[in-house]
Structure formats: structure tokens, C-alpha cells
Design an enzyme around this catalytic site. Structure first.
Site, PDB file in Angstrom:
ATOM      1  N   ARG A 139     -58.390  27.902  30.873  1.00  0.00           N
ATOM      2  CA  ARG A 139     -59.482  28.304  31.763  1.00  0.00           C
ATOM      3  C   ARG A 139     -59.426  29.785  32.146  1.00  0.00           C
ATOM      4  O   ARG A 139     -60.448  30.376  32.459  1.00  0.00           O
ATOM      5  CB  ARG A 139     -59.432  27.480  33.062  1.00  0.00           C
ATOM      6  CG  ARG A 139     -59.509  25.994  32.868  1.00  0.00           C
ATOM      7  CD  ARG A 139     -59.511  25.233  34.189  1.00  0.00           C
ATOM      8  NE  ARG A 139     -58.324  25.473  34.994  1.00  0.00           N
ATOM      9  CZ  ARG A 139     -57.161  24.859  34.828  1.00  0.00           C
ATOM     10  NH1 ARG A 139     -57.018  23.984  33.830  1.00  0.00           N
ATOM     11  NH2 ARG A 139     -56.144  25.116  35.607  1.00  0.00           N
ATOM     12  N   GLY A 188     -41.976  18.316  32.746  1.00  0.00           N
ATOM     13  CA  GLY A 188     -41.012  18.331  33.829  1.00  0.00           C
ATOM     14  C   GLY A 188     -39.586  18.454  33.318  1.00  0.00           C
ATOM     15  O   GLY A 188     -39.325  18.461  32.102  1.00  0.00           O
ATOM     16  N   GLU A 196     -45.448  21.982  28.386  1.00  0.00           N
ATOM     17  CA  GLU A 196     -45.519  22.172  29.844  1.00  0.00           C
ATOM     18  C   GLU A 196     -45.204  20.821  30.471  1.00  0.00           C
ATOM     19  O   GLU A 196     -46.095  20.030  30.758  1.00  0.00           O
ATOM     20  CB  GLU A 196     -46.887  22.677  30.269  1.00  0.00           C
ATOM     21  CG  GLU A 196     -47.191  24.073  29.751  1.00  0.00           C
ATOM     22  CD  GLU A 196     -48.291  24.776  30.541  1.00  0.00           C
ATOM     23  OE1 GLU A 196     -48.443  24.477  31.752  1.00  0.00           O
ATOM     24  OE2 GLU A 196     -48.985  25.607  29.936  1.00  0.00           O
ATOM     25  N   SER A 215     -44.562  22.360  43.662  1.00  0.00           N
ATOM     26  CA  SER A 215     -44.347  23.426  42.679  1.00  0.00           C
ATOM     27  C   SER A 215     -45.517  24.388  42.571  1.00  0.00           C
ATOM     28  O   SER A 215     -45.435  25.379  41.833  1.00  0.00           O
ATOM     29  CB  SER A 215     -44.084  22.820  41.300  1.00  0.00           C
ATOM     30  OG  SER A 215     -45.212  22.078  40.849  1.00  0.00           O
ATOM     31  N   ALA A 250     -39.384  23.312  40.905  1.00  0.00           N
ATOM     32  CA  ALA A 250     -40.067  22.507  41.923  1.00  0.00           C
ATOM     33  C   ALA A 250     -39.057  22.197  43.025  1.00  0.00           C
ATOM     34  O   ALA A 250     -37.848  22.087  42.765  1.00  0.00           O
ATOM     35  CB  ALA A 250     -40.606  21.209  41.330  1.00  0.00           C
ATOM     36  N   LEU A 290     -54.542  20.758  31.854  1.00  0.00           N
ATOM     37  CA  LEU A 290     -53.866  21.370  30.711  1.00  0.00           C
ATOM     38  C   LEU A 290     -54.843  21.933  29.683  1.00  0.00           C
ATOM     39  O   LEU A 290     -54.600  21.874  28.477  1.00  0.00           O
ATOM     40  CB  LEU A 290     -52.888  20.395  30.042  1.00  0.00           C
ATOM     41  CG  LEU A 290     -51.623  20.054  30.845  1.00  0.00           C
ATOM     42  CD1 LEU A 290     -50.712  19.144  30.045  1.00  0.00           C
ATOM     43  CD2 LEU A 290     -50.878  21.316  31.262  1.00  0.00           C
ATOM     44  N   GLU A 336     -59.833  37.404   3.366  1.00  0.00           N
ATOM     45  CA  GLU A 336     -60.254  38.166   2.190  1.00  0.00           C
ATOM     46  C   GLU A 336     -61.763  38.058   1.972  1.00  0.00           C
ATOM     47  O   GLU A 336     -62.430  39.060   1.679  1.00  0.00           O
ATOM     48  CB  GLU A 336     -59.506  37.661   0.948  1.00  0.00           C
ATOM     49  CG  GLU A 336     -58.002  37.812   1.024  1.00  0.00           C
ATOM     50  CD  GLU A 336     -57.300  36.605   1.616  1.00  0.00           C
ATOM     51  OE1 GLU A 336     -56.116  36.396   1.291  1.00  0.00           O
ATOM     52  OE2 GLU A 336     -57.939  35.863   2.407  1.00  0.00           O
TER      53      GLU A 336
END
Length: 370
Positions: free
Chosen positions: A213, A300, A298, A174, A168, A210, A55
Site C-alpha cells: 500500500r 512471528g 513477515e 508491536s 513485540a 499483507l 530484447e
């Protein structure tokens, strides 16, 4: 043939989307000011935490254009705030600007607001309409609503797999199952999250960064690590200056290592459960108190499985490659089940082609109805 101008609330929602990577932990809000003659006189969206809200940005835009806001209508995607935080109340700014009507998508679920902004506007003689664009605004702010209503973040589990569900190979290989296009898209989902979560197994096996990029972002998400025995190496690539790190452990206190981790920007939180593992439910509540809206997982198959088994996953973000890989690691190790009805019920939100891959966004049935 002329194209009709977008409805102001739709334009406000488009502006709110521009705050997707920017405004955490504040909600993503857009505002459009329309003059008495129906012309748009100002636009704005929420800036970084501590900066102006939507606003105020729209009012500044109108002032920069030399436009009067007297008797204007403000179309805003969330109730204007009524409390003093890092900035002043937006409802007061609209009142002082002479706005005569506010059209808002939703009531703010923040207990500090929760209808008080509308009350103050009405008390000042401002007409208030609530509802247009509600679903879209709620979806855009699903993590904020989760934190305000449940006290914990919205948990989105991301996985990249073959068409037969292998994430994987049995030997751990993987990289890369899915395409560069899918990886870039995954980085955009990382960027919108307040924090990215992984487990110590993934960290030790892959030593990931992690970070974001592949797409532009004005901020990097925080990092959350589940590390029951506090095994994280001090030279892990995940430590990047300017990010906050929360390491949840069940290990006894290790003052020397914890001091070294603090030097790297990490906060070590001891939350053991009765089995000597990290109490994942308590972790989510703690992250909610730390202002985490969306938690992007993210990890396993083991940690994913634990989150699914404990009912802590809200949404799945899946990238499926057009290939079969056979036996290996799956997305989440939480079985085996003996009754089909015990499987996790999902609702598909979207299916899209991303390069050669398929992206599926699926929500756990019944979640998100705040």
C-alpha cells in the site's frame, strides 16, 4: 566539465531494475541497443509475465525511433532466451533484426535456455561476449537463480525490532516499533517478492492484509500461509481479490472449508511432517514449482525460529528502531544454544538509515553463490 555517458551494460542494469515489481516470475532483464556509430538506438526491459521480454522491447523502441538495427550491438543483462514459452525466442528476434554482437551479463540458469541462446546466436554469426555486469544482474535476480538452481525460492525474513532485538512486548503489542519511513521501505521489499509468507499465529493475532500500500506496484504479491490445523477464518482481512493464496496445512482434509477457501482464491496444500506440523522444506520446493522466486517472510518469532532452525532462511531484512524495549518476543525463537559457534553466521550486505531507523540487510554466510 562534461559527464561521461553510462556504459551500455550499466544502463541495461538500470532498465532491468525497472522490472523489479513487474516481471515475476520471469527474471528482471534490461536491454540497450547501440548502433555502429556508438549511439543508443533502443532501450527496453522485461514486461509482465506473458508480455514482451527486454530484447523485444528494445527492438520495438528502435523501430519506433526509425532506427536500423543492422550491425547493432545488444547489451543485455541475461542470456537471450532460446525457447518458446508465452513469447518467442529472443535470440531469434535479435538474429532477424540483424544484430551483429551481443554483450550479456550472465548465462540464463533456466534449463530450457542454459547456453542454448548463445549457441544459436554464434551459429548465426553473431559475436557473443559474456560477463560484464554479472554480479549486479545476479543480485537483481537472486530469487530466479535460486528457483532455477535449487528448485526453491530465495527466502528473505523481514523483522522490525528495537535496538535490543524485541519485535513485540510480552503482551503482544508491536505496532509500531519502527517509523512510517521504515514501513514504506518494507512495502517496497514486499512488492519485489513473488509472495509474502506469514503464519497462522500472526494472522489470528493481527489480522493483517499483507498487501502493498505504501508504494506503487503494478501487481500484488501472492500470499503464503503456514496453518497446520487449518484455522484461518474465512473473513480474514488478508483475502483481497486478484491475489493468489497458498495455505499449507497438516490438518486432515476438510472439504467444506477447503471449498470455501477456494472461493476466496486459495489453494490448500496438505504437507504434514512426522510431528504433525507443516513440512517447511517440502513447502519451499512446492512454491518453487509454482514459480515463486523471492519469498518475503513477515511472521512471528515461532515460525521465524522454525525457518532458521531448519536452515531455510537465506537473507534477513531488519529494521532497528533507536529505542530499548526490554524483555519480549525476539526475532526468531530457535534456541537455546550452548555453543557460540552454533549461532547463525551472517554477512552484512548493507546498512542504511531509513528515517530515524536503521535498515540492515544480512545474508546467511555462503548463500547466493549460484
Amino acid at each position: 566539465m562534461t559527464t561521461a555517458a553510462p556504459h551500455p551494460i550499466d544502463e541495461a542494469l538500470g532498465l532491468a531494475a525497472q522490472a523489479l515489481f513487474l516481471s515475476n516470475p520471469n527474471p528482471r532483464v534490461g536491454c540497450v541497443l547501440v548502433g555502429p556509430d556508438g549511439a543508443v538506438i533502443g532501450r527496453g526491459f522485461t514486461q509482465q509475465a506473458g508480455g514482451p521480454h527486454a530484447e523485444v522491447m528494445a527492438l520495438r523502441d528502435a523501430a519506433a525511433r526509425g532506427q536500423s538495427t543492422r550491425n547493432a550491438t545488444a547489451y543485455v543483462t541475461l542470456e537471450p532466451c532460446s525457447h518458446h514459452g508465452r513469447t518467442g525466442p529472443c535470440c531469434d528476434a535479435l538474429i532477424q533484426a540483424g544484430v551483429s554482437k551481443v554483450v550479456a551479463s550472465l548465462t540464463d540458469p533456466n534449463p530450457l535456455v542454459a547456453g542454448h541462446g548463445f549457441e544459436r546466436l554464434r551459429a548465426a554469426g553473431v559475436e557473443v561476449v559474456v560477463g560484464p555486469g554479472a554480479q549486479a544482474s545476479r543480485e537483481l535476480n537472486i530469487g530466479f537463480f535460486s528457483r532455477m538452481v535449487r528448485g526453491s525460492p530465495w527466502v528473505r525474513m523481514k523483522a522490525a525490532a528495537s535496538l535490543d532485538g524485541t519485535t513485540a512486548l510480552s503482551n503482544g503489542a508491536s505496532q509500531w516499533i519502527t517509523s512510517p519511513a521504515a514501513r514504506a521501505d518494507g512495502h517496497a521489499w514486499r512488492a519485489r517478492a513473488c509472495a509474502v509468507l506469514t503464519g497462522i499465529g500472526t494472522l489470528l493475532d493481527d489480522n493483517p492484509r499483507l498487501d502493498v500500500r505504501e508504494v506503487f506496484t503494478p501487481r500484488q504479491p501472492h500470499v503464503v500461509i503456514v496453518d497446520s490445523r487449518l484455522q484461518i477464518p474465512l473473513d480474514a482481512r488478508i483475502f483481497i481479490a486478484g491475489r493468489a493464496y497458498y495455505i499449507y496445512t497438516a490438518a486432515p482434509s476438510d472439504p467444506q472449508k477447503e471449498a470455501a477457501l477456494r472461493e476466496r482464491g486459495a489453494t490448500v496444500v496438505h504437507l504434514p511432517d512426522s510431528r504433525g506440523k507443516v513440512d517447511l522444506q517440502a513447502m519451499l520446493q512446492d512454491l518453487g514449482r509454482r514459480g515463486i522466486n523471492e519469498l518475503h517472510v513477515e511472521a512471528g518469532h515461532k515460525l521465524n525460529g522454525s525457518l532458521v532452525r531448519e536452515g531455510l532462511v537465506d537473507e534477513l531484512l531488519l529494521y532497528l528502531a533507536p529505542r530499548l524495549l526490554g524483555p519480549g518476543h525476539g526475532m526468531a525463537d530457535f534456541g537455546p544454544l550452548t555453543v557460540l559457534a552454533d549461532g547463525l553466521a551472517l554477512e552484512f550486505l548493507s546498512t542504511d538509515s531509513i528515517g530515524p531507523d536503521l535498515r540492515i540487510v544480512a545474508r546467511v554466510a555462503g548463500r547466493g553463490r549460484f
